[in-house]
Write a protein that holds these residues in place. Structure first.
Motif, mmCIF file in Angstrom:
data_model
loop_
_atom_site.group_PDB
_atom_site.id
_atom_site.type_symbol
_atom_site.label_atom_id
_atom_site.label_comp_id
_atom_site.label_asym_id
_atom_site.label_seq_id
_atom_site.Cartn_x
_atom_site.Cartn_y
_atom_site.Cartn_z
ATOM 1 N N VAL A 99 0.863 -1.181 0.000
ATOM 2 C CA VAL A 99 0.000 0.000 0.000
ATOM 3 C C VAL A 99 0.893 1.222 0.000
ATOM 4 N N VAL A 100 0.594 2.175 -0.854
ATOM 5 C CA VAL A 100 1.428 3.367 -0.957
ATOM 6 C C VAL A 100 0.556 4.590 -0.749
ATOM 7 N N PHE A 101 0.900 5.385 0.271
ATOM 8 C CA PHE A 101 0.090 6.561 0.543
ATOM 9 C C PHE A 101 0.697 7.834 -0.014
ATOM 10 N N ALA A 102 1.861 7.692 -0.679
ATOM 11 C CA ALA A 102 2.508 8.864 -1.236
ATOM 12 C C ALA A 102 1.508 9.622 -2.091
ATOM 13 N N ASN A 103 1.381 10.904 -1.817
ATOM 14 C CA ASN A 103 0.459 11.680 -2.635
ATOM 15 C C ASN A 103 1.147 12.268 -3.838
ATOM 16 N N GLN A 104 2.476 12.266 -3.765
ATOM 17 C CA GLN A 104 3.271 12.734 -4.892
ATOM 18 C C GLN A 104 2.886 14.114 -5.368
ATOM 19 N N VAL A 105 2.402 14.937 -4.432
ATOM 20 C CA VAL A 105 2.015 16.287 -4.817
ATOM 21 C C VAL A 105 3.215 17.030 -5.367
ATOM 22 N N PRO A 142 8.609 12.465 -10.086
ATOM 23 C CA PRO A 142 8.161 11.105 -10.411
ATOM 24 C C PRO A 142 9.269 10.114 -10.087
ATOM 25 N N LEU A 143 8.875 8.996 -9.618
ATOM 26 C CA LEU A 143 9.858 7.988 -9.238
ATOM 27 C C LEU A 143 10.605 7.511 -10.463
ATOM 28 N N LEU A 144 11.848 7.224 -10.256
ATOM 29 C CA LEU A 144 12.670 6.840 -11.397
ATOM 30 C C LEU A 144 12.663 5.344 -11.662
#
Lengths: 432, 432, 432
Positions: free
Chosen positions: C417-423, C427-429
């Motif tokens: 489960v990933v809660f990262a909102n990445q606001v 972006p992940l590489l």
């Protein structure tokens, strides 16, 4: 009464299935109900496939898709697909809004509506994945109404309602073409016209956003697997006493799904050296889509081939789509467009009654490809029209601020999951 | 044998349903099993509706409610409701504890038990939401036994078991009054006597505590939607070959649910400018509750009206209850009390055989309102009695410290979800 | 055709069940489909029972178990169990790979395959819990193929396929011995040979690692409860019109499950003064396992006893296993080995046709214990052989680094489960 159902007469003579019997409406209803249950699976898949900040919004789209599909099918879609077309062969025009629905041993508009509206909702739940994280709720609602009520209803009239396309020779058991390939085609257009999520393809690299939960994708896909068994059973619509169809279709569905899931898993391992729940989940659905082209007209080892090829094709497409900068969070294009194509295509070879491998030449293959082309053209044309209209009215894509913060927080009054224990917190100052 | 089932004779003559047939016990059993599955939906709804710190505890209540309902129904509830009442018309007295259960083509105590006990668990799962975050497990267990085993069983004897209330003229297809309105009435009393969660209405403002997960509420409500289709199908209890009832009931259930969900969503948008998964979820259930009053005795457009009015009434009540300082975390009052009332009320007008709109005058409306009054009085009286007794013994409400910390951490040995990866952690010092 | 199904002739004469009828294949198929759905429940239970860092990996094992079981059953398992054994009474040898499957009113290999392969997947899903957090995916895949395709298929041939063990007098209605006790025995061996999770029993104390989510265990167990009702209904495989079996089995299954859950809850409270969702969840499954020994051959109050004793035995074993340093994250040993034993054992006393309490002496008890011994020896022997081979090839247990970090992060490209909102995140590489 018009041809309510696809009759299975003569299907698979090698297995000596008896001549058409009265429909078993228990199967039809139970299948329809479980297809509604399968929406829980799509909700899980959607919520798991997007970033956390939009998890709630994609489930809202699944709900809106389901509810509006039921309503528009009652008002229009069912009449368009199963009403009388007065020999125009284009769209039905009677039975709109529930009027003049009949029920006999061989055709029952009420049970048929339940099953077919649920099937339409199947397609729209897929499309919800393609719209995720970018489309407005208003735009989505309009697209649902047009897609379910007109685009899909039309296709249904030509095929599942025994219309001109299936009379011509196009074969599609439970909708690999008409439900899944069509939804995939609409998904392709949707994701292209919506454009990718912001920063998705920045930095010149192929990047991936973190999905909220592979676990949810897994739960949802298992549920969809089980739901699909019922769905195909409802298409057979015959009791399973004394004859083969029900059992054969179930065996083929099981084998294709299992093969698709396992083969995708293995391929993913060789592609990326990762053992992935997402690959298993997408793979099983890919196998199910493919086998739906002809689950009643194949042997179990053919179902294995369908699952295998679908998994292979899925794996290639899942890698290809982001590399050409198509942003498809729920992988609708590889799973549904890809496997729908594979299923219909392979049945040109493997159909036991008309396929090339059984010595019947390539005539069926021609019909299958022609059918796909017609489906594609029809879906693409009207989907583009709808989306451009939505764009013109400025209700296609969410605004930048909403996209940055996430739809859930910005528009739905809160996040999808809240762990605040509020032990010492002051109560939040929101009005109920 | 007493009247085991509500016979549908003469129901909806406009649709020319044939005379009573042998019961289709496959439907009854399958429905009962799926109603048990629907408890998963209520568990999701409960866990999503409360604050995170009590998410586990509300699922424990769903479990206790289900298990104790099954046991007390076996020992007493089934006998009270479907046993012979020796003309007292009050409560049955035979068939207690599984004794002298019979089975013929027209009545089978075993399958009937499964379906009816599952229906009783339906009601108690609703009530679990009203007890959430405040009631002790002991108090809840006692309430379950009394409510399922006596209060609800009595109502069932008078109505679903073809007792005096339905003989009088009160109509309730699958329990809008007897299951859902009743559970809502008990929920109202429960939430009032329990008093609000601490600090819920402090600061002179209408505040809202953060629910654990709108996502869970959504998953659960979709599951409940599908389960309801089976539940109503089980009440019909006829095969769906050659006749209308099954299909008609399913169509009406689908349309009312979809309408309720969509209309609530739209209203919520105009109320608060928020697009809300909770509104969709509560709305669909509201529509389902309302249509359960007469799903076999209406046309699809009437189901639309039921769904619409239920959504409207839900929206008003959902705003009103917190404003009068009633704390109802799972919105049991607007969804079940409200929509149960609406369903029974509307059937006084829209019943095709006896409703005012079909020229039969207001006699049925009178019976419907009288029935609701009797149900309300019966439920309220015994619920108050039970809760006051629990209060007297000091086992009604959890203590302050437990409420502050949360029931999960304080009493269940841990939180509902644990993300500790324990990579470098020392193992926790808990004994297994 | 060989004896495809366990015929219920003469079962429970006290209830005067009519002589064998044509099989109701609708029940068989619907049950099989729902048993596939039940895998969602096992996925929830698995993900909830392990530490968060391995939640995804256990669901992957459920998927692999299901998919490989379907495939190996198609290729070998079904032939081994339901093929003709040419009087060797050891293993069947025909019907491999779907060849020569037949279908008549009294036996249909297609529907039978669906139901039985789903049942095999039932067993392997249990075993997935025992392998959790320690076994490699490769090792797990091999074990699945051997266990489902050979070990379990053999047992099925001897019992459920009306083979020598059931001819001898061993009674097992739906698999308390052959499915659940057997899976528990394999689980015991697996968990012992795998050795405990690192640091699990350090510090000289009995410690417990934090499970990811009691909530998930609860959701999953409720789903399994509902699925079990269908599973037992599929074993009856008779329509539920005019006779007792279906209803009686359902009533007994309900009562045993409810009793098991409630009694475990109460015992856990007296053991640890905690009110526990896990105890409720394990308890209901324990009751279900036990009652599966003879659900068609007992009265409801006997089902209550089965549930009660199973809960008691579960509670003792759940405390005992960690105290002897056996690390069993999903409690497979107490739930399945323990309750499977209890169910078969008790039926020696309570079987209405041959049990000691009904005056038939201890002959049945002898057969039951002998049967358990044979099952145990057969399962243990081949499981040890398989696991030692896997150990020899170095693919049994994951490496230390993977165990420290968690399988999910180390091998599955991300957490469950990933809660990262990445606001504001870049972006992940990762490459898609």
């Amino acid at each position: 009464m018009s041809h309510l159902f696809r009759h299975n007469e003569g299907a698979n003579p090698a297995l000596s299935i008896p001549s058409p019997q009265p429909k078993d409406y228990d199967w039809v209803l139970i299948s329809g109900f479980i297809v509604i249950l399968t929406q829980v699976g799509f909700a899980f898949i959607g919520a798991g496939s997007v970033r956390y900040k939009n998890a709630q919004s994609v489930v809202i789209k699944v709900f809106l898709g389901l509810f509006l599909t039921i309503l528009i099918w009652w008002l229009f879609g069912y009449g368009f697909s199963f009403g009388d077309d007065f020999q125009t062969k284009f769209l039905g025009g009677t039975k709109l809004g529930g009027s003049k629905w009949e029920a006999t041993q061989y055709g029952n508009d009420y049970t048929n509506f339940v099953f077919r509206a649920a099937g339409a909702a199947f397609g729209i739940a897929i499309l919800a994945g393609a719209s995720a994280e970018r489309m407005t709720f208003l735009g989505w609602s309009v697209l649902t109404l047009v897609y379910s009520g007109f685009i899909y209803a039309g296709l249904t009239h030509w095929t599942l309602a025994a219309g001109w396309l299936s009379s011509l020779g196009f074969k599609d058991f439970s909708g690999a073409g008409v439900v899944f390939f069509a939804a995939g085609a609409a998904g392709l257009i949707l994701t292209v016209i919506l454009k990718p999520r912001k920063t998705r393809f920045d930095n010149g690299a192929t990047l991936e956003f973190s999905r909220h939960s592979p676990l949810y994708i897994g739960f949802g896909s298992l549920l969809v697997f089980a739901g699909w068994l019922f769905y195909n059973g409802g298409v057979v619509a015959q009791g399973s006493q004394t004859q083969y169809s029900q059992g054969l279709v179930a065996v083929n569905t099981l084998i294709a799904g299992a093969t698709g899931g396992f083969v995708s898993f293995v391929i993913r391992y060789f592609q990326y050296e990762t053992t992935n729940l997402v690959a298993l989940s997408r793979g099983v659905v890919s196998g199910l889509v493919a086998v739906s082209a002809a689950a009643d007209d194949m042997k179990p080892w053919t179902a294995f081939i369908y699952g295998f090829v679908a998994a292979l094709f899925y794996s290639i497409l899942a890698k290809a789509t982001p590399s050409v900068h198509i942003d498809d969070p729920a992988e609708v294009i590889p799973v549904y467009l890809g496997s729908g194509f594979i299923g219909i295509f392979l049945s040109g070879f493997f159909d036991t009654k008309a396929g090339a491998f059984y010595g019947f030449g390539f005539k069926l293959l021609g019909y299958q490809l022609l059918g796909l082309l017609i489906i594609f053209a029809w879906v693409v044309f009207f989907t583009i029209l709808t989306l451009l209209a939505l764009k013109g009215f400025g209700v296609l894509r969410i605004d930048d601020e909403t996209e940055r913060v996430g739809i859930d927080k910005s528009q739905c009054l809160g996040e999808a999951v809240v762990f605040a224990n509020q032990v010492d917190e002051a109560p939040l100052l929101k009005q109920t």
